[in-house]
Design a protein around this motif. Structure first.
Motif, PDB file in Angstrom:
ATOM      1  N   ALA A 129     -10.192  -1.198   2.271  1.00  0.00           N
ATOM      2  CA  ALA A 129     -10.196  -1.186   1.145  1.00  0.00           C
ATOM      3  C   ALA A 129      -9.639   0.705   0.904  1.00  0.00           C
ATOM      4  CB  ALA A 129     -11.520  -0.819   0.392  1.00  0.00           C
ATOM      5  N   ALA A 130     -10.103   1.157   2.039  1.00  0.00           N
ATOM      6  CA  ALA A 130      -9.837   2.814   2.185  1.00  0.00           C
ATOM      7  C   ALA A 130      -7.746   2.974   2.823  1.00  0.00           C
ATOM      8  CB  ALA A 130     -10.548   3.133   2.646  1.00  0.00           C
ATOM      9  N   GLU A 131      -6.981   1.822   2.709  1.00  0.00           N
ATOM     10  CA  GLU A 131      -5.805   2.321   2.979  1.00  0.00           C
ATOM     11  C   GLU A 131      -4.976   2.034   1.730  1.00  0.00           C
ATOM     12  OE1 GLU A 131      -4.633   3.244   6.450  1.00  0.00           O
ATOM     13  OE2 GLU A 131      -6.380   2.712   7.438  1.00  0.00           O
ATOM     14  N   THR A 133      -2.395   0.931  -0.829  1.00  0.00           N
ATOM     15  CA  THR A 133      -2.173   0.099  -1.815  1.00  0.00           C
ATOM     16  C   THR A 133      -0.697  -0.258  -0.478  1.00  0.00           C
ATOM     17  OG1 THR A 133      -3.630   0.115  -3.414  1.00  0.00           O
ATOM     18  CG2 THR A 133      -1.840  -1.894  -3.815  1.00  0.00           C
ATOM     19  N   PHE A 204     -11.236 -11.614  -6.569  1.00  0.00           N
ATOM     20  CA  PHE A 204     -10.600 -10.298  -6.170  1.00  0.00           C
ATOM     21  C   PHE A 204      -9.413 -11.588  -6.362  1.00  0.00           C
ATOM     22  CE2 PHE A 204     -14.232  -8.769  -3.445  1.00  0.00           C
ATOM     23  CZ  PHE A 204     -13.667  -7.827  -3.226  1.00  0.00           C
ATOM     24  N   ASP A 205      -8.447 -10.535  -6.857  1.00  0.00           N
ATOM     25  CA  ASP A 205      -7.197 -11.130  -7.223  1.00  0.00           C
ATOM     26  C   ASP A 205      -6.377 -10.204  -6.669  1.00  0.00           C
ATOM     27  OD1 ASP A 205      -5.589 -13.241  -7.623  1.00  0.00           O
ATOM     28  OD2 ASP A 205      -5.101 -12.559  -9.980  1.00  0.00           O
ATOM     29  N   MET A 207      -2.683  -8.435  -4.606  1.00  0.00           N
ATOM     30  CA  MET A 207      -0.944  -8.513  -5.362  1.00  0.00           C
ATOM     31  C   MET A 207      -0.517  -8.527  -3.694  1.00  0.00           C
ATOM     32  SD  MET A 207      -0.637  -8.173  -8.584  1.00  0.00           S
ATOM     33  CE  MET A 207       1.230  -7.993  -9.092  1.00  0.00           C
ATOM     34  N   PHE A 287      -7.653  -7.246  -0.533  1.00  0.00           N
ATOM     35  CA  PHE A 287      -7.654  -6.138  -0.791  1.00  0.00           C
ATOM     36  C   PHE A 287      -5.939  -5.751  -1.151  1.00  0.00           C
ATOM     37  CE2 PHE A 287     -10.746  -5.336   2.295  1.00  0.00           C
ATOM     38  CZ  PHE A 287     -12.130  -5.066   1.742  1.00  0.00           C
TER      39      PHE A 287
ATOM     40  N   PHE B  27       1.233  -2.427  -8.272  1.00  0.00           N
ATOM     41  CA  PHE B  27      -0.646  -2.020  -8.105  1.00  0.00           C
ATOM     42  C   PHE B  27      -0.722  -3.325  -8.291  1.00  0.00           C
ATOM     43  CE2 PHE B  27       1.382   2.054  -7.269  1.00  0.00           C
ATOM     44  CZ  PHE B  27       0.937   2.088  -5.991  1.00  0.00           C
ATOM     45  N   ARG B 100     -12.104   6.054  -3.146  1.00  0.00           N
ATOM     46  CA  ARG B 100     -11.413   4.398  -2.653  1.00  0.00           C
ATOM     47  C   ARG B 100     -11.951   3.739  -1.725  1.00  0.00           C
ATOM     48  NH1 ARG B 100      -7.677   7.213   2.967  1.00  0.00           N
ATOM     49  NH2 ARG B 100      -6.536   8.736   1.513  1.00  0.00           N
ATOM     50  N   PRO B 103     -11.377  -0.562  -4.354  1.00  0.00           N
ATOM     51  CA  PRO B 103     -11.074  -1.911  -4.358  1.00  0.00           C
ATOM     52  C   PRO B 103     -12.244  -2.795  -3.502  1.00  0.00           C
ATOM     53  CG  PRO B 103     -10.048  -0.254  -3.458  1.00  0.00           C
ATOM     54  CD  PRO B 103     -10.952   0.724  -4.162  1.00  0.00           C
ATOM     55  N   ARG B 104     -13.189  -2.884  -3.465  1.00  0.00           N
ATOM     56  CA  ARG B 104     -14.215  -3.223  -2.987  1.00  0.00           C
ATOM     57  C   ARG B 104     -15.177  -4.081  -3.377  1.00  0.00           C
ATOM     58  NH1 ARG B 104     -16.275  -0.759   2.829  1.00  0.00           N
ATOM     59  NH2 ARG B 104     -17.753  -1.789   3.133  1.00  0.00           N
ATOM     60  N   THR B 110     -10.296  -5.927  -9.561  1.00  0.00           N
ATOM     61  CA  THR B 110      -8.996  -6.749 -10.427  1.00  0.00           C
ATOM     62  C   THR B 110      -9.161  -6.405 -11.866  1.00  0.00           C
ATOM     63  OG1 THR B 110      -9.457  -8.175  -9.378  1.00  0.00           O
ATOM     64  CG2 THR B 110      -8.433  -9.010 -10.961  1.00  0.00           C
ATOM     65  N   ARG B 114      -5.668  -3.675 -12.908  1.00  0.00           N
ATOM     66  CA  ARG B 114      -4.915  -4.518 -14.144  1.00  0.00           C
ATOM     67  C   ARG B 114      -4.245  -4.094 -15.670  1.00  0.00           C
ATOM     68  NH1 ARG B 114      -4.136  -7.431 -10.797  1.00  0.00           N
ATOM     69  NH2 ARG B 114      -4.706  -9.952 -10.399  1.00  0.00           N
ATOM     70  N   ASN B 124       0.422   5.904  -2.726  1.00  0.00           N
ATOM     71  CA  ASN B 124       0.273   5.596  -4.151  1.00  0.00           C
ATOM     72  C   ASN B 124       0.509   6.153  -5.539  1.00  0.00           C
ATOM     73  OD1 ASN B 124      -0.274   3.192  -2.800  1.00  0.00           O
ATOM     74  ND2 ASN B 124      -2.623   3.356  -3.383  1.00  0.00           N
TER      75      ASN B 124
END
Lengths: 320, 266
Positions: A129-131, A133, A204-205, A207, A287, B27, B100, B103-104, B110, B114, B124
């Motif tokens: 998560a911390a890295e 994307t 979660f979806d 890329m 992630f 992204f 950060r 994303p968890r 999600t 979007r 990023n």
């Protein structure tokens, strides 16, 4: 240019050899594989096939300094890594890492070899998560000791080549390729998509960038022609959410709470025998992580152009 | 060291973010989803928080820029209203930089991806600026939403990453003050030892939903740093530049609070 290609009997090796033979700048191809009689390779006076078990150091050495020297091989494309995710052990490690090391060190003192193209994978990157994307070539690599051998071996092989980047007259390049969704490519996504119902983590979806085999072959050809030394990410032309990949493959995506996925897919592996392992993909399925291919564009002039041949063009519309 | 002026840039980008042929960018931004969320949020924007804005002509219609604002609230309602305001006025999708741990978060991660939210990491942000995007950074980070009621409208930790990007990529910074957000969802307490989904603390808000406080968004004149890109590695240059953006946001906050008080008095 005279090129030695390992893994010649795998579908990706075969596609590469066909592309090399179509290129008049390639004088000769020395194809190396395990099969005694390769049935899929084209017949050409510019192609020599040699069956060889590269996990035996002596065999690798003799190949390079025997037939390789006689043919005046000046470039090696090495991508013959073990593809089955469920296999592990010393023999798998030997194929993934020791073979790479042996070929590389032998090439470094070889009188004619000047280029070493290592066809690696972007799965060497750590996904957290911390890295970021977007994964550029400086992104963190996966050093988790709990990671499956499939990944650990690839990280080690990748770094083995990286350690030789400036150590000799050899000009090595590492291509960290996005996933090629195709049979015989060691693709976990390919295997994942073989079920009618594809389970994915609820909520979660991510890329996912996918690479076509045509683009991968073109990237390798560009790497052979380029003097660039270093690491390059090879991105594909398409980046989709996991749910869209499942839909475009004509499958039904079923979101399931994350902790249930590993046991369910383990059960599937035991009962049906598929190769997909959720533990290898858990972080990617949460992630994501998309390779940044700008360096390959600048250094190799490679830009992905070929889309994936999806079974379904858009939701509900099946291709003829 | 700095100049102010129109927020046009040396390199121009599209008004609408670039998306791949797939319709998603790398992204996960998806324009149909952006439009859907903007439609769904209409009530919250127009009726619940009654957002108004001044100085929005400072937001560039094309090219990269960094929006820098104060930050507060248990959930990022301020970032959402800023995102909506810019989208409704300019058609541009603000690429908000999130902490950060975001994303968890299931579902939230999600949805955020979007609508253009991006996890805060250098590659990023670099990609976004190089592709001409409008990036929103909250330099207070997670200390902003963690403010006590006594700290409302007092900027907390002011990180320097935004000025580093501005100098390195030669993009303007648009200072912004969001008035109203700090009262809309005040924090009763925070539990520092509970890290649900990796969050730095567990917030305990005063109310279950944000209060219907009127939002005022004040956009300031763009700040351009003329320092050479290499000076983005100099800590002193960054500290000086960050003090300038902090001062600009503080002035906008002070001006915004006075304007709100005068409006109430009328």
């Amino acid at each position: 240019m005279r090129v030695l290609v390992t893994g010649a009997t795998a579908p990706s090796g075969e596609a590469l050899i066909r592309a090399l033979l179509a290129d008049r700048a390639i004088e000769h191809v020395l194809a190396v594989g395990l099969d005694a009689q390769p049935v899929l390779l084209p017949a050409s006076p510019r192609l020599t096939y040699r069956a060889c078990d590269l996990t035996r150091p002596r065999a690798a050495h003799d190949l390079l300094f025997g037939q390789g020297l006689a043919l005046g091989i000046d470039a090696i494309v090495h991508g013959a890594l073990h593809r089955r995710a469920s296999d592990h052990g010393a023999r798998v490690h030997a194929q993934n890492v020791e073979t790479t090391r042996e070929l590389l060190t032998a090439s470094a003192r070889h009188p004619t070899v000047r280029r070493f193209v290592f066809v690696g994978t972007a799965e060497v990157y750590a996904l957290r998560a911390a890295e970021p994307t977007l994964l550029d070539e400086d992104a963190a690599l996966e050093f988790d000791p709990g990671a499956p051998q499939w990944i650990r071996d690839r990280v080690e092989a990748d770094l083995t080549v990286c350690a030789q980047l400036t150590a000799s007259a050899l000009r090595p390049i590492v291509l960290r390729c996005a996933e090629v969704i195709a049979p015989g490519a060691g693709s976990q996504l390919w295997d994942y998509l073989q079920s009618r119902v594809c389970l994915r983590p609820l909520g979660f979806d991510p890329m996912i960038n996918v690479l076509s085999r045509e683009d991968q072959v073109r990237a390798i050809q560009r790497a052979l022609a380029s003097p660039h030394v270093g690491v390059c990410n090879i991105a594909g032309a398409e980046t989709w959410p996991l749910s869209a990949i499942v839909a475009r493959w004509g499958r039904v995506g079923l979101p399931v709470p994350g902790p249930m996925l590993a046991p369910l897919y383990r059960l599937r592996s035991w009962t049906v025998g598929f190769e997909f392992r959720y533990d290898r993909n858990a972080r990617r399925f949460h992630f994501g992580g998309v390779v940044d291919g700008r360096r390959a564009e600048d250094a190799l002039g490679y830009r992905p152009t070929t889309p994936i041949a999806w079974p379904v063009a858009s939701h509900g519309a099946r291709l003829a | 060291m700095l100049t102010t002026g129109p927020a046009t840039c040396a390199s121009s980008g599209p008004a609408i973010p670039r998306t791949e042929p797939t319709g998603y960018d790398v992204f996960g931004l998806h324009l149909p989803e952006v439009e859907r969320v903007a439609r769904w949020s209409r009530f919250a924007f127009e009726r619940y928080f009654r957002v108004d804005a001044s100085g929005h002509e400072h937001v560039p219609l094309v090219g990269p820029a960094i929006l820098v604002s104060n930050h507060s609230g248990m959930l990022p309602v301020d970032a959402t209203m800023l995102w909506l305001d810019v989208f409704r006025r300019t058609g541009r999708v603000v690429r908000t930089i999130a902490d950060r741990f975001v994303p968890r978060l299931p579902f939230v991660s999600t949805l955020f991806s979007r609508v253009g939210v991006v996890s805060g990491s250098r590659p990023n942000v670099r990609w976004l600026l190089e592709h001409g995007e409008l990036v929103a950074i909250f330099p207070e980070g997670t200390t902003g939403p963690g403010k006590s009621m006594a700290q409302h409208y007092h900027l907390q930790d002011w990180r320097v990453g935004h000025v580093e990007f501005a100098i390195r990529h030669r993009v303007p910074i648009i200072p912004i003050a969001i008035i109203g957000a700090e009262e809309s969802w005040p924090l009763l307490a925070r539990i520092p030892h509970v890290h649900l989904f990796g969050a730095p603390y567990l917030p305990l808000p005063v109310s279950l939903v944000p209060l219907p406080v009127r939002f005022h968004i004040h956009y300031g004149a763009p700040i351009r740093f003329d320092d050479p890109p290499a000076s983005a590695d100099d800590p002193e240059v960054l500290a000086r530049a960050a003090a300038i953006t902090r001062g600009a946001v503080e002035r906008l906050i002070a001006h915004g609070l006075i304007a709100r008080d005068q409006g109430r008095g009328q």
